[in-house]
Design an enzyme around this catalytic site. Sequence first.
Site, PDB file in Angstrom:
ATOM      1  N   THR A 232       0.761  -1.246   0.148  1.00 46.52           N
ATOM      2  CA  THR A 232      -0.029  -0.119  -0.017  1.00 46.52           C
ATOM      3  C   THR A 232       0.930   1.268  -0.081  1.00 46.52           C
ATOM      4  OG1 THR A 232      -1.821  -1.163   1.173  1.00 46.52           O
ATOM      5  CG2 THR A 232      -1.754   1.159   1.402  1.00 46.52           C
TER       6      THR A 232
ATOM      7  N   THR B  61       1.372  -5.348   4.030  1.00 51.80           N
ATOM      8  CA  THR B  61       1.163  -5.758   5.410  1.00 51.80           C
ATOM      9  C   THR B  61       0.480  -7.082   5.218  1.00 51.80           C
ATOM     10  OG1 THR B  61      -1.097  -4.348   5.334  1.00 51.80           O
ATOM     11  CG2 THR B  61       0.919  -3.446   6.479  1.00 51.80           C
TER      12      THR B  61
ATOM     13  N   CYS C 199      -5.184 -19.511  19.454  1.00 56.18           N
ATOM     14  CA  CYS C 199      -5.113 -18.397  20.503  1.00 56.18           C
ATOM     15  C   CYS C 199      -3.803 -17.697  19.926  1.00 56.18           C
ATOM     16  CB  CYS C 199      -4.894 -18.878  21.949  1.00 56.18           C
ATOM     17  SG  CYS C 199      -6.397 -19.667  22.582  1.00 56.18           S
TER      18      CYS C 199
END
Length: 342
Positions: A13, A90, A274
């Site tokens: 980006t 990203t 998790c």
Amino acid sequence: MKKRVCILYTGGTIGMRSTPMGYAPDPGYLAQTMASMPEFANPEVPDYVIREHSPLLDSSNMDPRHWLAIARDIAAAYLEFDGFIVIHGTDTMAYTASAFSFMLEGLAKPVILTGSQIPLCRVRSDGRDNLITALMVIAQAPVPEVCLCFGNRLLRGCRSTKVDAVGFQAFDSPNYPDLGTIGVGIRSHLDRIHPPHPANGLTVHPLSSARVGALRLFPGISAELVANVLRSPLQGLVLETYGMGNGPSENLTLMAVLAEACARGVVIVNCSQCLRGTVDQGGYQTGSALARAGVISGRDMTAEAALTKLIYLFSLGLRPAEIRTRIPQNLRGELTEADAAT
Ligand code: ASP
């Protein structure tokens, strides 16, 4: 003496422009935008050169061949520069950072991945801060590791994961503290750094096209689906399990499918869904059933680190038994070993 930094611009980006189809990379545009911003010419900022990759990519289109091309560029310019910044989208930055940690052995200079959520040409871009901070880290607090610098945080590459699709603090390192503190000053935490491998300089380990995959368990997942995923030629799998590394132990067909795959040499690594904490396959009966089937604990590795570690170990030409031994070992700071866990 002023530090010299090589900026490898791969896409993302930060250097994109608006097009009718949404943001897309545009060759030369990032360098042009940086040249128009006086802060990049500030005497405090290290000298830098920009090497633009072609084609520029949205990181969703990256694969291990691109990782190798970038790693080879770093190796080719290694002696000329004090540090490297890899400008990267990203979306898959944590995968590339994890892959580099394994591929770049004997690294004694900083390799920092960064990018932005808003293009540099936009008034509220976070790219300006991310890029300047990465440059200043190399100038003031160089960490001889593959790092990810984003949202005023300096993270170990192979511990990082993208946690926010829109926020400026897009990355976290849930199971390892930051390698630096970035505030009014920039400080690195040398006590947290993984000691460089005592190799003779930098070695780039090319990655082969190892057949690995990742599969997230969900309630009701069928043995048939898992069997299909585990079919030959799959060599390794990151199995994303519940909590401390638990799975549906009462589904005996599914457990048999896992055991059969392990017996034929597929390396299955147990990583938790998790974000925080470690896999402990002895904690619950639902975890020890996976251990009995032959699944290896990935401890507190991110799924990105586990996947790229599997590719790396297969690329070394190791046999499954040897890879199983190495998976729970700390090679680049990517996991906390059993005896070191708190
Ligand atoms: N889709 C973009 C990429 O990963 C997102 C970004 O750069 O932040 O290349």
